[in-house]
Each structure stands twice: as structure tokens, then as C-alpha cells.
Write an enzyme that holds these catalytic residues in place. Structure first.
Site, PDB file in Angstrom:
ATOM      1  N   CYS A 156      17.966 -52.308  97.723  1.00  0.00           N
ATOM      2  CA  CYS A 156      18.324 -51.273  97.904  1.00  0.00           C
ATOM      3  C   CYS A 156      18.466 -50.565  99.551  1.00  0.00           C
ATOM      4  O   CYS A 156      17.650 -51.056  99.730  1.00  0.00           O
ATOM      5  CB  CYS A 156      17.930 -50.040  96.472  1.00  0.00           C
TER       6      CYS A 156
ATOM      7  N   HIS B  70      23.694 -51.424  89.035  1.00  0.00           N
ATOM      8  CA  HIS B  70      23.007 -50.741  90.607  1.00  0.00           C
ATOM      9  C   HIS B  70      23.134 -49.491  90.288  1.00  0.00           C
ATOM     10  O   HIS B  70      23.115 -48.435  90.770  1.00  0.00           O
ATOM     11  CB  HIS B  70      22.932 -52.100  91.261  1.00  0.00           C
ATOM     12  N   GLU B  71      24.685 -49.466  90.882  1.00  0.00           N
ATOM     13  CA  GLU B  71      25.327 -48.535  91.999  1.00  0.00           C
ATOM     14  C   GLU B  71      25.728 -47.496  90.143  1.00  0.00           C
ATOM     15  O   GLU B  71      24.842 -46.288  90.715  1.00  0.00           O
ATOM     16  CB  GLU B  71      26.886 -48.560  92.645  1.00  0.00           C
TER      17      GLU B  71
ATOM     18  N   HIS C 126      22.129 -45.579  90.534  1.00  0.00           N
ATOM     19  CA  HIS C 126      22.278 -44.329  91.246  1.00  0.00           C
ATOM     20  C   HIS C 126      23.197 -43.389  91.120  1.00  0.00           C
ATOM     21  O   HIS C 126      22.524 -42.341  91.161  1.00  0.00           O
ATOM     22  CB  HIS C 126      23.012 -44.971  92.668  1.00  0.00           C
TER      23      HIS C 126
END
Length: 213
Positions: free
Chosen positions: A124, A166-167, A170
Site C-alpha cells: 500500500c 484494495h482501493e 480504502h
């Protein structure tokens, strides 16, 4: 690399190595684990914000910052902006490059027969340095909207699926570290402390090169 690039999910031949948005944008500081903006859910992009020069400029800055950090994806809260928006520029296992942006993303819950867990190294940009093995579904379907407010569905497999998940996480205020065991998380943070200065120095050099300095 494949013979074409998927931009916003559509094939585009002869796409430049550096996305045009990255050339227009400015490199911003990337927030790091522990900063409040990374640990709370972001707000939706509103109807009034779609199609504005401000949203377009933010997308440009995300691409520029991602390029300078050599990242595969970058969420708005990673440059301190509390907004459900992320960009990506990554190449999958088949050599196909994926480039794009998505606002207000929502991950589909895929049935078990349409996915399997794949373990791979994950890092990350807000945790500069370490990578740790992490299992995620090998397929992802994300619904959202483009910068003009048009509906958009993006599908990915393998590494690109990992990037999309993953994004999106976030923007929910979650980092990949939270998916690790306590021991692996402590190890990653120790490695970050050791490597952070070198990683940030490389980013600064790349940012200067991108700006033509």
C-alpha cells in the site's frame, strides 16, 4: 504488456506509457497509516460535483501522484481528500493494462462458484515499503460512476481484482493491514519504519522528474 489497454473498461490501442491525466496533474503528499482520513469512511461524490473542473483536476492529481509513487491504484483519501473516488493503472497477469477512475464504488458480492481465494503479496502506498501475503477473491466486479456521473461497471481478475478490492476498501476507511494477523501487521509496520525514508526519497525524485525539474 498486452497489445491494448483497457481504459474505463474499453480497449484502446497505443495508449501512452504515462496517462494524459498524470501529465496534467500535480503530485501531492500521500497520507500514511495512522492519519485520520485513512481510517474513516469517505463521503460520496455528489450530483453537483460530477462534471466539474474541480473533480477532473482531482483525478489528474491522483494519476500524477500514483505515477510518482509507482503505484497500481490510489484512492482520494490517500492524498487527504475525503471523497469516494479512486484511480488505477495496473497490468494484469495476462499482460493487459487497465487504466481508469471510479467514483462511489460498490463491490458486488460474488457467489462462491464464480470466485476463488488467491494469496499474493500486497502492499500500500500509505504503508511505504512492506508487502505481505494476503488472500483475496480472484475476481471482482465494481459498480460506480465516472467523472461525468455516467454509470460504470469494471470487472477484474487476478492482480487487477486485488487492486479494485484494495482501493474500494480504502474508501471505507480500511487498510490491507487490518486483514493481516496481529503478528504480520506488527512486522509490516516495523519494516515500514526501516524503509520509509528510502521509499519517500525515491518518490520525491520521480515526482521531480515528472515535473521536468
Amino acid at each position: 504488456m498486452g497489445q491494448y489497454t483497457l481504459v474505463q473498461g474499453r480497449p484502446v490501442p497505443d495508449y501512452p506509457q504515462l496517462p494524459p491525466q498524470a501529465l496534467r496533474g500535480r503530485v501531492r503528499r500521500i497520507t500514511e497509516v495512522g492519519e485520520e482520513v485513512l481510517h474513516r469512511p469517505c463521503r460520496d461524490v455528489t450530483e453537483a460535483e460530477f462534471g466539474t473542473p474541480e473533480l477532473a483536476a482531482l483525478i489528474d492529481d491522483l494519476f500524477a501522484t500514483q505515477a510518482a509513487a509507482e503505484g497500481a491504484g490510489l484512492a482520494a483519501n490517500q492524498i487527504g481528500v475525503d471523497l469516494r473516488l479512486f484511480v488505477w493503472d495496473c497490468t494484469d497477469e495476462d499482460g493487459v493494462r487497465h487504466v481508469g477512475h471510479l467514483a462511489n464504488p460498490v463491490l458486488d458480492e460474488l457467489p462462491a462458484d464464480r470466485r476463488r481465494l488467491a494469496e499474493a503479496g500486497e502492499g500500500c502506498l500509505s504503508v511505504p515499503g512492506p508487502y505481505r501475503d494476503l488472500a483475496r477473491p480472484d475476481r471482482a466486479v465494481v459498480h460506480g460512476r465516472d467523472q461525468h456521473g455516467r454509470p460504470l461497471v469494471i470487472e477484474g481478475t487476478g492482480y487487477f481484482a486485488r487492486c479494485l478490492q484494495h482501493e474500494t476498501e480504502h474508501l471505507l476507511g480500511r487498510l490491507y493491514l487490518e486483514r493481516l494477523s496481529a503478528r504480520a501487521r506488527r512486522s509490516a509496520l516495523r519494516e515500514m519504519a526501516r524503509r520509509r525514508a528510502d521509499v519517500l526519497a525515491r518518490r520525491a525524485a520521480l515526482a521531480a522528474a515528472l515535473a521536468g525539474e
